[in-house]
Motif scaffolding. Structure first.
Motif, mmCIF file in Angstrom:
data_model
loop_
_atom_site.group_PDB
_atom_site.id
_atom_site.type_symbol
_atom_site.label_atom_id
_atom_site.label_comp_id
_atom_site.label_asym_id
_atom_site.label_seq_id
_atom_site.Cartn_x
_atom_site.Cartn_y
_atom_site.Cartn_z
ATOM 1 N N ARG A 199 0.837 -1.197 0.000
ATOM 2 C CA ARG A 199 0.000 0.000 0.000
ATOM 3 C C ARG A 199 0.871 1.247 0.000
ATOM 4 N N SER A 200 2.009 1.171 0.676
ATOM 5 C CA SER A 200 2.931 2.311 0.704
ATOM 6 C C SER A 200 3.452 2.629 -0.694
ATOM 7 N N ASP A 201 3.723 1.587 -1.477
ATOM 8 C CA ASP A 201 4.166 1.798 -2.857
ATOM 9 C C ASP A 201 3.088 2.529 -3.649
ATOM 10 N N ALA A 202 1.835 2.108 -3.463
ATOM 11 C CA ALA A 202 0.726 2.730 -4.184
ATOM 12 C C ALA A 202 0.540 4.189 -3.764
ATOM 13 N N LEU A 203 0.691 4.452 -2.467
ATOM 14 C CA LEU A 203 0.554 5.824 -1.983
ATOM 15 C C LEU A 203 1.713 6.701 -2.455
ATOM 16 N N LYS A 204 2.880 6.103 -2.604
ATOM 17 C CA LYS A 204 4.026 6.829 -3.161
ATOM 18 C C LYS A 204 3.721 7.239 -4.596
ATOM 19 N N PHE A 205 3.075 6.352 -5.319
ATOM 20 C CA PHE A 205 2.685 6.628 -6.700
ATOM 21 C C PHE A 205 1.651 7.752 -6.738
ATOM 22 N N ARG A 206 0.719 7.717 -5.786
ATOM 23 C CA ARG A 206 -0.292 8.785 -5.712
ATOM 24 C C ARG A 206 0.364 10.130 -5.424
ATOM 25 N N ASP A 207 1.336 10.140 -4.524
ATOM 26 C CA ASP A 207 2.039 11.378 -4.196
ATOM 27 C C ASP A 207 2.751 11.937 -5.429
ATOM 28 N N TRP A 208 3.358 11.046 -6.206
ATOM 29 C CA TRP A 208 4.064 11.452 -7.428
ATOM 30 C C TRP A 208 3.102 12.112 -8.404
ATOM 31 N N PHE A 226 -4.635 5.063 -11.873
ATOM 32 C CA PHE A 226 -5.095 4.372 -10.665
ATOM 33 C C PHE A 226 -6.205 3.371 -11.003
ATOM 34 N N GLY A 227 -7.142 3.807 -11.821
ATOM 35 C CA GLY A 227 -8.271 2.946 -12.171
ATOM 36 C C GLY A 227 -7.839 1.707 -12.931
ATOM 37 N N HIS A 228 -6.939 1.887 -13.891
ATOM 38 C CA HIS A 228 -6.471 0.735 -14.666
ATOM 39 C C HIS A 228 -5.742 -0.271 -13.773
ATOM 40 N N LEU A 229 -4.853 0.224 -12.921
ATOM 41 C CA LEU A 229 -4.094 -0.669 -12.049
ATOM 42 C C LEU A 229 -5.008 -1.407 -11.080
ATOM 43 N N SER A 230 -5.977 -0.698 -10.517
ATOM 44 C CA SER A 230 -6.886 -1.321 -9.554
ATOM 45 C C SER A 230 -7.761 -2.381 -10.219
ATOM 46 N N GLU A 231 -8.303 -2.054 -11.394
ATOM 47 C CA GLU A 231 -9.170 -3.009 -12.075
ATOM 48 C C GLU A 231 -8.396 -4.233 -12.531
ATOM 49 N N MET A 232 -7.183 -4.027 -13.040
ATOM 50 C CA MET A 232 -6.352 -5.163 -13.456
ATOM 51 C C MET A 232 -6.053 -6.074 -12.269
ATOM 52 N N PHE A 233 -5.670 -5.461 -11.153
ATOM 53 C CA PHE A 233 -5.294 -6.236 -9.969
ATOM 54 C C PHE A 233 -6.478 -7.031 -9.443
ATOM 55 N N LYS A 240 -7.758 -15.640 -10.944
ATOM 56 C CA LYS A 240 -6.671 -16.587 -10.655
ATOM 57 C C LYS A 240 -6.786 -17.170 -9.248
ATOM 58 N N ARG A 241 -7.829 -16.756 -8.515
ATOM 59 C CA ARG A 241 -8.073 -17.243 -7.154
ATOM 60 C C ARG A 241 -6.862 -17.006 -6.240
ATOM 61 N N VAL A 242 -6.330 -15.797 -6.333
ATOM 62 C CA VAL A 242 -5.171 -15.414 -5.527
ATOM 63 C C VAL A 242 -5.640 -14.488 -4.407
ATOM 64 N N ASP A 243 -5.253 -14.812 -3.192
ATOM 65 C CA ASP A 243 -5.686 -14.044 -2.023
ATOM 66 C C ASP A 243 -4.680 -12.929 -1.733
ATOM 67 N N LEU A 244 -4.820 -11.815 -2.445
ATOM 68 C CA LEU A 244 -3.967 -10.651 -2.219
ATOM 69 C C LEU A 244 -4.845 -9.408 -2.110
ATOM 70 N N ALA A 245 -4.524 -8.550 -1.151
ATOM 71 C CA ALA A 245 -5.252 -7.293 -1.017
ATOM 72 C C ALA A 245 -4.847 -6.354 -2.152
ATOM 73 N N ASN A 246 -5.810 -5.644 -2.700
ATOM 74 C CA ASN A 246 -5.548 -4.722 -3.806
ATOM 75 C C ASN A 246 -4.953 -3.424 -3.256
ATOM 76 N N PRO A 247 -3.675 -3.122 -3.572
ATOM 77 C CA PRO A 247 -3.055 -1.906 -3.021
ATOM 78 C C PRO A 247 -3.474 -0.636 -3.745
ATOM 79 N N PHE A 248 -4.184 -0.775 -4.885
ATOM 80 C CA PHE A 248 -4.461 0.387 -5.729
ATOM 81 C C PHE A 248 -5.857 0.981 -5.545
ATOM 82 N N THR A 249 -6.580 0.548 -4.530
ATOM 83 C CA THR A 249 -7.928 1.091 -4.310
ATOM 84 C C THR A 249 -7.858 2.462 -3.629
ATOM 85 N N LYS A 250 -8.893 3.274 -3.866
ATOM 86 C CA LYS A 250 -9.080 4.552 -3.182
ATOM 87 C C LYS A 250 -7.852 5.476 -3.282
#
Length: 440
Positions: A199-208, A226-233, A240-250
């Protein structure tokens, strides 16, 4: 794949592909060139069904063996997922299995009971019991897999439309890695695995992006990333049934005002754009596409991407047909027939005489770039915000000012409208009558 009947019972028989030769072993532990598996049926129909399942299982098992030899961890993990699926299970890492529902673990162990020992059986056991190390793809690899997983969304798109759809998603991934990924010795970003993105990486991207917007960039550009990354993730993890939290939301940036394209005034179109000589330094095909828009409100791509036979200039009521023709329409209700009058009819006839659109076929973007630059350099923009697309808005405003019914305006411009379906062809005469009120 083949099946054979031996004394009334069917067997699956397959020659080992060259890429797997030497790693597929027989009961004696030595490499074999052909494999035979009992299907336990005397019905040919059932045998063929079972053979297809056996084929899928064995090919996945052999791929896992091959991947293990080459230490291709990602390929090995993917093969393990396929093996588990072929045996009726979703791949679950062993740590989660042993710490989860005991019945789930027991069902997997029971499914493995009775298998003969050997390299293939060991790979099956490792897959079903989650013993293969879980290796996630890099973000660019995830994008490729996402595109494959969503391929049915794009069946009706042309190749150009597919490239245009993929471009902003590639750009979003590129932007993110440039900001958040570690740099290699060459100074270039090293692609991050999706499970390494925090999530920190995503927030760094938002700051940029926030800094860029404060310097004049459109917040809409940031929000698209942001929208493309979040929807892709989210789509990739779901499918793929992968249990990962989406860091690109909100991540959305607020405060952006939507930039709208203004309409040309009728006076500007008639006395500036259509002034004799105003378009003389623009190539003839580009000019005719522009002129076809004047009395129709057509989108540029609805002209540039149309085949010759959609320019129906010899019909009793000349018209231009907007149809898919190997490409995906913006929405279904954009499919329509538009009468041609005045300068738009003359332009369509010239296009037909040249054999259709040539230079800008399937290249509406190139046409727009050229024409907008020409309008700017030749004083043909009514304001700095006007573009060639302003002609479409001009037609809409002109029809409204002429008192044309909103249903007919929607029919002409390809807007959504709840309306009855016509089958007698009278709709074309009605649209022509409306356009005659504004035709130049």
């Amino acid at each position: 794949m083949g099946i054979t009947n031996d004394r009334g019972r069917y067997y699956w028989v397959k020659r080992v592909p060259k890429r797997f030769q030497g790693i597929v072993l027989g009961a004696d532990g030595k490499p074999v060139s052909q494999v035979r598996v009992a299907l336990h049926t005397d019905s040919e129909t059932e045998a063929r069904r079972k053979a297809a399942q056996v084929e899928a299982q064995r090919m996945a098992e052999w791929a896992a063996l091959a991947a293990g030899d080459t230490a291709a961890a990602r390929v090995h993990y993917e093969a393990a997922c396929q093996i588990a699926a072929a045996h009726g299970f979703t791949y679950v890492p062993m740590g989660k299995l042993t710490g989860g529902d005991i019945d789930e673990l027991l069902s997997r162990v029971m499914a493995l009971a009775g298998r003969n020992p050997g390299p293939e059986s060991r790979e099956v056991a490792r897959a079903v019991l989650g013993a293969v190390p879980e290796v996630m793809p890099t973000l660019p690899e995830m994008l490729t897999e996402y595109c494959d997983l969503t391929a049915t969304r794009h069946i009706r798109k042309s190749e150009m439309q597919k490239r245009k759809w993929r471009l902003p998603r590639d750009r979003a991934v590129k932007h993110f890695l440039e900001v958040a990924a570690p740099k290699g010795k060459d100074g270039l970003p090293v692609p991050m695995r999706v499970d390494e993105i925090s999530r920190s990486d995503a927030l760094k991207f938002r700051d940029w992006w926030s800094v860029r917007v404060q310097k004049g960039m459109q917040a809409g550009s940031a929000n698209k990333d942001f929208g493309h990354l979040s929807e892709m993730f989210s789509t990739w993890t779901e499918l793929k049934r992968v249990d990962l939290a989406n860091p690109f939301t909100k991540l959305r940036l607020e405060g952006d005002t939507e930039k709208t394209v203004p309409a040309f005034s009728r006076n500007w179109v008639a006395n500036k754009i259509l002034e004799p000589g105003a378009l003389d330094d623009l190539n003839s095909e580009a000019v005719d596409v522009l002129l076809m828009m004047v009395n129709t409100g057509l989108r540029p791509s609805e002209i540039t991407d149309a085949p010759l036979y959609d320019f129906c200039t010899d019909a009793e009521i000349p018209f231009h047909r907007v149809a898919p023709n190997g490409r995906q329409l913006k929405v279904q209700h954009t499919r329509r027939d538009i009468p041609l009058l005045g300068v738009s009819l003359d332009a369509a006839k010239r296009i037909v005489a040249r054999g259709g659109i040539q230079k800008y076929h399937d290249k509406a973007g190139s046409w727009s770039n050229l024409v907008n630059k020409y309008l700017k350099n030749n004083g043909l923009k009514e304001t700095p915000d006007h573009t060639a697309y302003s002609l479409r808005h001009y037609v809409e405003n002109a029809l409204l000012a002429a008192g044309v019914d909103d249903r007919v305006r929607a029919d002409i411009l390809g807007h959504k409208y709840k309306r009855p379906s016509y089958s007698d062809g009278g709709y074309l005469a009605g649209r022509r009558e409306a356009l005659q009120k504004i035709a130049l």
